[in-house]
Design an enzyme around this catalytic site. Structure first.
Site: not given
Ligand SMILES: Nc1nc2c(ncn2[C@@H]2O[C@H](COP(=O)(O)O)[C@@H](O)[C@H]2O)c(=O)[nH]1
Ligand SMILES: NC(=O)C1=CN([C@@H]2O[C@H](COP(=O)(O)OP(=O)(O)OC[C@H]3O[C@@H](n4cnc5c(N)ncnc54)[C@H](OP(=O)(O)O)[C@@H]3O)[C@@H](O)[C@H]2O)C=CC1
Length: 315
Positions: A174
């Site tokens: 993100c």
């Molecule tokens: N701000 C953004 N958030 C995003 C994007 N694509 C997905 N997501 C969010 O991240 C989680 C996964 O997080 P992690 O820490 O477990 O890797 C995912 O479920 C979305 O809610 C983005 O492009 N930008």
């Protein structure tokens, strides 16, 4: 200004263990009409899940949600249900989603789960889409997200969501917080949202350690969603890349240029994660670790985690 907490800022205080073995501890959770072996599932992102990944999770007894980017939802739902598996799809808030929902209806298909997935679901477009989905598919279990405050969670509950996905800008790929200045750490988000509503809350993003799953449940989450945790495996979506003889898999954000196909309103990035082979060992270890968490919480199932003392170690 308030001080807010993330997973790394807290720990859980042990109680007396009452089981003879961690294997006795039950990590299963009910969501809608189905019971799943773990309160954790992979993010509905194109670089994490595809149709094969979804089938893999469903066959292991894990919840999944297919992403919503260029997916033939009629074929996906029909295929999953023909195999005797539950069908869990994602929806957006624009006209293309209404077209897809109409196609599903025309084909006589009802998804078991629909996740309405936008960056900030506390918005008029999401309010309208929740009504459309609820009117067309009252039998489907509707998850709405994402939001990050008690007030937003209460609105989504009133608008008709059966579960609410909480977490804004806490994900590994993100860049929303960098580009817009908006974000709330996951412990504070989960505590606030889970205490504000009766429907289940899904804590989405920011899981770094396996123990963060137990921390999220201790803060009131019913389920936890994670992206990077599940990236880089044979079963994960995402291309393999070789650099100097070492293998990696791509993990990119849904709001990244790579997912959007254009550099417009980009709020996500792409990273390479180490290629780790089969996911089977990870799923076993995650369950073992959560069974151990339940034993430290002094219980036999996930309810025990709701009762533990949380301590702040970083401020
Ligand atoms: N701000 C953004 N958030 C995003 C994007 N694509 C997905 N997501 C969010 O991240 C989680 C996964 O997080 P992690 O820490 O477990 O890797 C995912 O479920 C979305 O809610 C983005 O492009 N930008
Ligand atoms: N959990 C998180 O913190 C975040 C997750 N994401 C993920 O990225 C993906 C893309 O998200 P998203 O951009 O919402 O989806 P879309 O790009 O599909 O946008 C959906 C629609 O909502 C409009 N829209 C989006 N954001 C806003 C806004 N801030 N104000 C007004 N209208 C808006 C868009 O119009 P227009 O583009 O013209 O504004 C578009 O018409 C999702 O899968 C989402 O989960 C993205 C960011 C943060």
């Amino acid at each position: 200004m308030n001080t807010e907490l993330n997973y790394a800022d807290i720990y859980l205080v042990p109680k007396k263990t009452v089981v003879d073995s961690r294997k006795e501890c039950d990590t299963s959770v009910q969501l809608g009409n189905h019971r799943f072996v773990m309160p954790l599932y992979a993010s509905n992102m194109k670089s994490v899940v595809d149709a094969d990944t979804c089938e893999y999770f469903a066959r292991q007894g894990w919840f999944y949600t297919m992403h919503r980017f260029n997916v033939d939802v009629v074929r996906f739902v029909a295929d999953m249900q023909a195999k005797g598996l539950f069908a869990s799809i994602s929806a957006g808030v624009n006209e293309d989603t209404v077209v897809q929902l109409n196609e599903l209806k025309a084909a006589g298909l009802t998804p078991d789960y629909i996740t309405m997935d936008v960056a900030n679901a506390w918005c008029v477009k999401a309010e309208r889409m929740i009504k459309v989905i609820k009117d067309m598919f009252p039998e489907s279990f509707l998850i709405g997200g994402n939001i990050a405050t008690a007030e937003a969670a209460r609105d989504l509950e009133v608008w008709g969501c059966d579960a609410i996905k909480a977490g804004i800008a806490g994900g590994r790929v993100c860049i929303t917080k960098n580009k817009t200045g908006f974000h709330r750490p996951m412990v504070s988000t989960t505590l606030d949202c889970a205490h504000a509503v009766k429907v289940p809350v899904i804590a989405d993003g920011g899981v770094v350690e396996h123990g963060d799953v137990a921390k999220a449940i201790a803060c009131g989450a019913t389920m936890v969603m994670a992206g990077s945790l599940f990236a880089g495996y044979d079963e994960s979506a995402g291309n393999i890349v070789e650099i100097s003889g070492k293998h990696y898999k791509e993990y990119f954000g849904s709001a990244s240029q790579y997912n959007k196909g254009a550099y417009v309103n980009v709020e996500g990035k792409k990273i390479l994660v180490e290629y780790k082979g089969s996911m089977k060992k990870l799923l076993i270890e995650l369950m073992e670790d959560l069974q151990s968490s339940v034993s430290y919480a002094g219980g036999r199932d996930l309810n025990a985690l709701r009762d533990v003392e949380r301590i702040v170690v970083n401020r």
